[in-house]
Motif scaffolding. Structure first.
Motif, PDB file in Angstrom:
ATOM      1  N   ASN A 501       0.756  -1.311  -0.029  1.00  0.00           N
ATOM      2  CA  ASN A 501      -0.021   0.007   0.048  1.00  0.00           C
ATOM      3  C   ASN A 501       0.939   1.332  -0.007  1.00  0.00           C
ATOM      4  O   ASN A 501       0.554   2.098  -0.670  1.00  0.00           O
ATOM      5  CB  ASN A 501      -0.759  -0.007   1.263  1.00  0.00           C
ATOM      6  N   LEU A 502       1.992   1.020   0.895  1.00  0.00           N
ATOM      7  CA  LEU A 502       2.861   2.489   0.623  1.00  0.00           C
ATOM      8  C   LEU A 502       3.585   2.499  -0.598  1.00  0.00           C
ATOM      9  O   LEU A 502       3.648   3.651  -1.156  1.00  0.00           O
ATOM     10  CB  LEU A 502       4.114   2.090   1.630  1.00  0.00           C
ATOM     11  N   LEU A 503       3.738   1.345  -1.395  1.00  0.00           N
ATOM     12  CA  LEU A 503       4.147   1.484  -2.946  1.00  0.00           C
ATOM     13  C   LEU A 503       3.418   2.084  -3.927  1.00  0.00           C
ATOM     14  O   LEU A 503       3.787   2.941  -4.544  1.00  0.00           O
ATOM     15  CB  LEU A 503       4.596   0.100  -3.269  1.00  0.00           C
ATOM     16  N   LEU A 504       2.246   1.714  -3.633  1.00  0.00           N
ATOM     17  CA  LEU A 504       1.114   2.427  -4.252  1.00  0.00           C
ATOM     18  C   LEU A 504       0.853   3.856  -3.932  1.00  0.00           C
ATOM     19  O   LEU A 504       0.653   4.771  -4.740  1.00  0.00           O
ATOM     20  CB  LEU A 504      -0.322   1.687  -4.048  1.00  0.00           C
ATOM     21  N   LYS A 505       1.184   4.503  -2.631  1.00  0.00           N
ATOM     22  CA  LYS A 505       0.993   5.755  -2.402  1.00  0.00           C
ATOM     23  C   LYS A 505       2.151   6.417  -2.884  1.00  0.00           C
ATOM     24  O   LYS A 505       1.844   7.619  -3.624  1.00  0.00           O
ATOM     25  CB  LYS A 505       1.107   5.797  -1.013  1.00  0.00           C
ATOM     26  N   HIS A 506       3.329   5.960  -2.962  1.00  0.00           N
ATOM     27  CA  HIS A 506       4.509   6.692  -3.451  1.00  0.00           C
ATOM     28  C   HIS A 506       4.370   6.756  -4.894  1.00  0.00           C
ATOM     29  O   HIS A 506       4.583   7.757  -5.728  1.00  0.00           O
ATOM     30  CB  HIS A 506       5.867   5.812  -3.364  1.00  0.00           C
ATOM     31  N   THR A 508       1.618   6.687  -6.865  1.00  0.00           N
ATOM     32  CA  THR A 508       0.553   7.644  -7.278  1.00  0.00           C
ATOM     33  C   THR A 508       1.003   9.035  -6.999  1.00  0.00           C
ATOM     34  O   THR A 508       0.672   9.914  -8.087  1.00  0.00           O
ATOM     35  CB  THR A 508      -0.681   7.602  -6.344  1.00  0.00           C
ATOM     36  N   ASN A 509       1.863   9.268  -5.904  1.00  0.00           N
ATOM     37  CA  ASN A 509       2.405  10.768  -5.760  1.00  0.00           C
ATOM     38  C   ASN A 509       3.466  11.052  -6.908  1.00  0.00           C
ATOM     39  O   ASN A 509       3.391  12.275  -7.230  1.00  0.00           O
ATOM     40  CB  ASN A 509       3.018  10.781  -4.362  1.00  0.00           C
ATOM     41  N   ASN A 513       3.253  14.111  -9.751  1.00  0.00           N
ATOM     42  CA  ASN A 513       4.128  14.877  -9.825  1.00  0.00           C
ATOM     43  C   ASN A 513       4.701  14.974 -11.265  1.00  0.00           C
ATOM     44  O   ASN A 513       4.901  16.069 -11.850  1.00  0.00           O
ATOM     45  CB  ASN A 513       5.355  14.645  -9.054  1.00  0.00           C
ATOM     46  N   LEU A 514       5.053  13.829 -11.998  1.00  0.00           N
ATOM     47  CA  LEU A 514       5.154  14.009 -13.589  1.00  0.00           C
ATOM     48  C   LEU A 514       4.153  14.697 -14.263  1.00  0.00           C
ATOM     49  O   LEU A 514       4.414  15.554 -15.170  1.00  0.00           O
ATOM     50  CB  LEU A 514       5.236  12.499 -13.924  1.00  0.00           C
ATOM     51  N   GLU A 515       2.876  14.469 -13.983  1.00  0.00           N
ATOM     52  CA  GLU A 515       1.961  15.081 -14.709  1.00  0.00           C
ATOM     53  C   GLU A 515       1.734  16.611 -14.410  1.00  0.00           C
ATOM     54  O   GLU A 515       1.430  17.219 -15.317  1.00  0.00           O
ATOM     55  CB  GLU A 515       0.487  14.245 -14.308  1.00  0.00           C
ATOM     56  N   ALA A 516       2.002  16.877 -13.178  1.00  0.00           N
ATOM     57  CA  ALA A 516       2.023  18.373 -12.835  1.00  0.00           C
ATOM     58  C   ALA A 516       3.139  19.303 -13.530  1.00  0.00           C
ATOM     59  O   ALA A 516       3.155  20.501 -13.661  1.00  0.00           O
ATOM     60  CB  ALA A 516       2.152  18.485 -11.330  1.00  0.00           C
ATOM     61  N   GLU A 637       8.283   9.589   5.696  1.00  0.00           N
ATOM     62  CA  GLU A 637       8.041  10.686   4.866  1.00  0.00           C
ATOM     63  C   GLU A 637       6.869  10.594   4.127  1.00  0.00           C
ATOM     64  O   GLU A 637       6.518  11.337   3.732  1.00  0.00           O
ATOM     65  CB  GLU A 637       9.229  10.733   4.072  1.00  0.00           C
ATOM     66  N   TYR A 638       6.602   9.321   3.786  1.00  0.00           N
ATOM     67  CA  TYR A 638       5.316   9.102   2.908  1.00  0.00           C
ATOM     68  C   TYR A 638       4.016   8.766   3.520  1.00  0.00           C
ATOM     69  O   TYR A 638       3.094   8.815   2.792  1.00  0.00           O
ATOM     70  CB  TYR A 638       5.885   8.131   1.839  1.00  0.00           C
ATOM     71  N   LEU A 639       4.130   8.202   4.631  1.00  0.00           N
ATOM     72  CA  LEU A 639       2.759   7.790   5.233  1.00  0.00           C
ATOM     73  C   LEU A 639       1.819   8.952   5.334  1.00  0.00           C
ATOM     74  O   LEU A 639       0.604   8.624   5.564  1.00  0.00           O
ATOM     75  CB  LEU A 639       3.144   7.333   6.554  1.00  0.00           C
TER      76      LEU A 639
END
Length: 641
Positions: A501-506, A508-509, A513-516, A637-639
Motif C-alpha cells: 500500500n505504501l508502494l502504491l502511495k509513492h 501515485t504521488n 508529480n510527473l503530470e504536474a 516521509e510518505y505515510l
C-alpha cells in the motif's frame, strides 16, 4: 570410471532427485484432492466456458476458455505448460473424457490452449469442462538420455568437448579470423567477443552483464558465422529467450525455423515455426489431399456391416489396403516436406530440451549458440552439445540461476550450470563492459558487488533521468513502521500488504508529480517487482484499473524471474520481508536480486525493512551504497501523503 564420468553420474543422480521432488509436488497438488481443493491450489479451473475454437497458422486446434469471474483463486498456470482439458459429471470422480494440450497464453480468467490432436473433441460442448496441470516427464527423459550419451560416448569430438568443459584440457583458438565490417556499431568488448567466437575451435563464452548488448553481440556473431557455415543451431533454456533471438535473427533477414510446440511460441514469430512452414510448403496441399483420400477409404471400409458376402469382403480389403498405401505415401511426403524446410534454413532455433525434437533429433551441426546459458540445467545443456563440434555460450552466472525444486539436489550441485563450470575451468571468455541500459548510479552497486567495477555506462545513458531534479534511486526504509510480513497458508509465499500500500502511495504521488510538470513522453514503461508471488498477487489487486486513470503508463507487475532480459523506465521493488528474527528467506538469492536491481533505466525505488535485511552481507553492502549516494528515505516521509 574417469573423474569426468563420475561427475556426470553424480549430476544424473541429482537429476533423478529433482524429478522425484517435482513429481512429489505435482502429486501433492493433484492426487486425492477434490476439484475445489485443486482450484484453491491453483492447478485447476473448473468449470470453464468454451468461448471459441479456431486453427492457427500450423493448423493446430486452439481452444479459448474462460472461468467464472467469481473464481478469484490465484493459479500457477503459465504459457508453455502441459495441461489436460477434461469433462466430467460435476462430481469428484475421475474425468470421463480428456485431451492433453499446451497453454498458449493465460490471463487472470482466460486461457488459450493448443490441443494435441487434429479435431475438436466431440464432448467439448456438453458442459462440465475443466482444465488442470499435467506432469511433463518428457524433459527428464531427454536430459537423462543426453547424460547417458555423454557418459558412454565413443565419439571423438564429443569426448574432446567433454574434457574441455569438465577438466583441465585447454580450448583451442586460431589466429586466422578478423571481424568483418558490420552494420551495427560495436564497441571494443563486443568486437573482442565476436573475434573470440570465430577464433574458437572448441568453445567460447560471451559474458554479458545486464544492459551490455549480449543479444546484439550474439546475433551479430551468428550472422558472421553464417558467412562460412551453411546452418547453425541456436538454443536457450526458455521459450521466451528463444523467441527473442528468433525475432532478432529474422529481422536480420536470416532464414530461421523455430522448432517446438506452437503454443510455446509468441504470436509474432508463429509463421517461423516448423508447423507453419510445413503448412505453407508448395507440396502441402497434395499432402492434405492424400491424407483425406486415405481417411475416406478407411471410413468407407468400416461402414460395411458384419454380415456380408465374399465380394463385399474383398472390396473392404482393397479399400483398407488402399488406405494403408496412401497413408505410407503421406508419411513419405511429410518427411520430404519437413526435411526440405529444415535444409533451406540457416538457423534452427529451439529450447535446450527441444534440440531432441523428433524432427531434428538426428541432425548434426558444426556450431551451437546457447543463450542465457547461466539459466540452463547442466543435463539440458548437454542435449544440443551432443550434436555439434563447437559450443558458444552466452549468459551471466550472476543473474538468474536455473530453477531447481529439490533443495537437496540444488545444494549438492544441480544448481551449478555447465556455463559456470566452463567459465571457471577455461580461459575462453570475454566480458562485455559497456552498458546501454541504466543511469550510472543504478548500475554501480551491481558493478561493485558482482563485476569488479569493470562496467562503464555509455555516455547516452549514464546521467539520464525522467526530469533533471529527480532522484534516480530511492530506498524507502519501513523499519519501525510495524509492517510485519504475512504468509499465505496454501503455498507459504510471503506478502506484506502495508508495504504494498505504501508502494502504491509513492507511485501515485510520483506519477501525479510527473503530470504536474507536464512530462511529455508519450509512454512511460514501469515495472513493479517482488520475489514473492503472493506479494505480486496483492499488488496486482490494488493496482487494478490504474492504466485507466493514467493511460500513458505501460505497467507490468510480476515476479523478478519474469523480468529477466527486460528493462523499464521506472522500476519498483518490494522486498516484503519484515520480521523480528531478521529472516530474509528467498531474498538470500543474490543473483535474483541482481536481476531486480538492474531492470530500471531512469529510476529505481526499493521498499524494504533495513532492520530485517541489514545484517545480511549483501543487503548490508547495498544499504551502505544507498547512504553513500544519499538515496535513503524513511517510510515515515510518505505515510502522511
Amino acid at each position: 570410471m574417469s573423474k569426468i564420468n563420475i561427475e556426470l553420474k553424480w549430476v544424473s543422480e541429482l537429476l533423478l532427485l529433482e524429478k522425484e521432488e517435482d513429481l512429489k509436488q505435482y502429486q501433492h497438488k493433484m492426487a486425492s484432492t477434490s476439484i475445489v481443493q485443486r482450484r484453491k491450489e491453483g492447478v485447476c479451473w473448473y468449470p470453464v466456458n468454451i468461448e471459441r475454437t479456431s486453427y492457427n497458422a500450423g493448423e493446430r486446434l486452439l481452444i479459448r476458455i474462460t472461468r467464472p469471474i467469481e473464481h478469484k483463486d490465484s493459479h500457477i498456470f503459465q504459457s508453455g505448460k502441459l495441461v489436460s482439458l477434461f469433462s466430467n459429471n460435476g462430481t469428484n470422480s475421475e474425468a470421463k473424457n480428456a485431451v492433453s494440450g499446451v497453454i498458449n497464453r493465460v490471463k487472470k480468467n482466460e486461457m488459450i490452449i493448443t490441443i494435441n490432436g487434429d479435431n475438436e473433441p466431440d464432448w467439448i460442448r456438453d458442459g462440465n469442462i475443466g482444465v488442470q496441470l499435467l506432469f511433463d516427464e518428457n524433459a527428464y527423459f531427454e536430459m537423462i538420455r543426453a547424460l547417458n550419451i555423454v557418459i558412454n560416448t565413443e565419439d571423438e569430438r564429443l569426448t574432446t568437448l567433454k574434457k574441455i568443459l569438465l577438466s583441465d584440457s585447454e580450448a583451442y583458438f586460431s589466429d586466422d579470423f578478423t571481424i568483418e565490417q558490420t552494420e551495427n556499431k560495436l564497441n571494443s568488448s563486443q568486437t573482442a567477443a565476436i573475434n573470440l567466437v570465430h577464433k574458437a575451435k572448441d568453445i567460447a563464452i560471451i559474458h554479458g552483464p545486464p544492459g551490455t548488448g549480449k543479444t546484439t553481440t550474439l546475433v551479430e556473431s551468428i550472422k558472421q558465422t553464417l558467412n562460412y557455415e551453411k546452418q547453425v543451431l541456436v538454443c536457450a533454456p526458455s521459450n521466451a529467450a528463444v523467441d527473442l533471438l528468433v525475432e532478432k535473427l529474422h529481422n536480420k533477414e536470416l532464414k530461421v525455423v523455430r522448432i517446438g510446440h506452437p503454443a510455446r511460441v509468441t504470436e509474432e514469430i508463429l509463421d517461423l515455426t516448423i508447423d507453419a512452414k510445413i503448412a505453407n510448403h508448395n507440396s502441402y496441399k497434395t499432402l492434405r489431399a492424400i491424407k483425406k483420400q486415405s481417411n475416406e477409404c478407411y471410413n468407407i471400409a468400416h461402414k460395411y456391416k458384419r454380415n456380408f458376402g465374399s465380394e463385399e469382403r474383398e472390396q473392404r480389403r482393397l479399400l483398407l489396403k488402399e488406405s494403408s498405401k496412401l497413408k505410407d505415401e503421406a508419411k513419405q511426403l511429410e518427411y520430404y516436406i519437413t526435411n526440405d524446410v529444415l535444409d533451406k534454413a540457416q538457423v534452427i532455433a529451439c529450447t535446450l530440451v527441444g534440440a531432441s525434437n523428433f524432427q531434428i533429433r538426428d541432425r548434426k551441426y558444426n556450431t551451437v549458440f546457447i543463450d542465457e546459458a547461466g539459466q540452463g540445467l547442466e543435463p539440458a545443456t548437454w542435449i544440443p552439445i551432443t550434436k555439434v563440434n563447437k559450443v558458444i555460450f552466452a549468459g551471466d552466472h550472476f543473474q538468474l540461476p536455473p530453477t531447481v525444486k529439490c533443495f537437496e539436489a540444488a545444494k549438492k550441485g544441480l544448481s551449478e550450470t555447465l556455463f559456470e563450470k566452463a567459465f571457471k575451468r577455461n580461459k575462453a571468455d570475454v566480458m562485455l563492459q559497456e552498458q546501454y541500459r541504466m543511469h550510472k548510479n543504478i548500475m554501480q552497486f551491481s558493478n561493485q558487488y558482482f563485476y569488479n567495477n569493470k562496467l562503464e555506462a555509455n555516455e547516452a545513458v549514464k546521467n539520464w533521468k525522467l526530469f533533471p531534479e529527480d532522484s534516480e534511486i530511492e530506498f524507502i526504509d519501513t523499519a519501525g513502521c510495524g509492517f510485519q510480513e504475512q504468509s499465505q497458508k496454501e503455498n507459504k509465499s510471503s506478502f506484506n500488504p502495508e508495504e504494498a500500500n505504501l508502494l502504491l502511495k509513492h507511485f501515485t504521488n510520483y506519477i501525479e508529480n510527473l503530470e504536474a510538470i507536464n512530462y511529455n513522453e508519450e509512454e512511460i514503461s514501469i515495472g513493479i517487482l517482488s520475489p514473492y508471488k503472493a506479494q505480486v498477487n496483492y499488488l496486482q489487486s490494488i493496482f487494478e484499473g490504474i492504466n485507466t486513470i493514467h493511460p500513458q503508463l505501460k505497467l507490468s507487475i510480476n515476479t523478478i524471474d519474469s523480468f529477466q532480459g527486460q528493462e523499464k523506465d521506472i522500476v519498483y521493488i518490494s522486498l516484503v520481508r519484515s520480521n523480528d528474527k531478521c529472516e530474509i528467506g528467498f531474498l538470500s538469492d543474490y543473483r535474483r536480486m541482481n536481476v531486480a536491481l538492474t531492470r530500471a533505466k531512469k529510476k529505481m525505488v526499493v521498499l524494504g525493512d533495513s532492520a530485517t535485511i541489514g545484517n545480511d552481507k549483501f543487503y548490508g553492502a547495498f544499504l551502505d551504497y544507498i547512504n553513500d549516494i544519499n538515496a535513503y528515505r524513511s517510510a515515515f516521509e510518505y505515510l502522511s501523503l
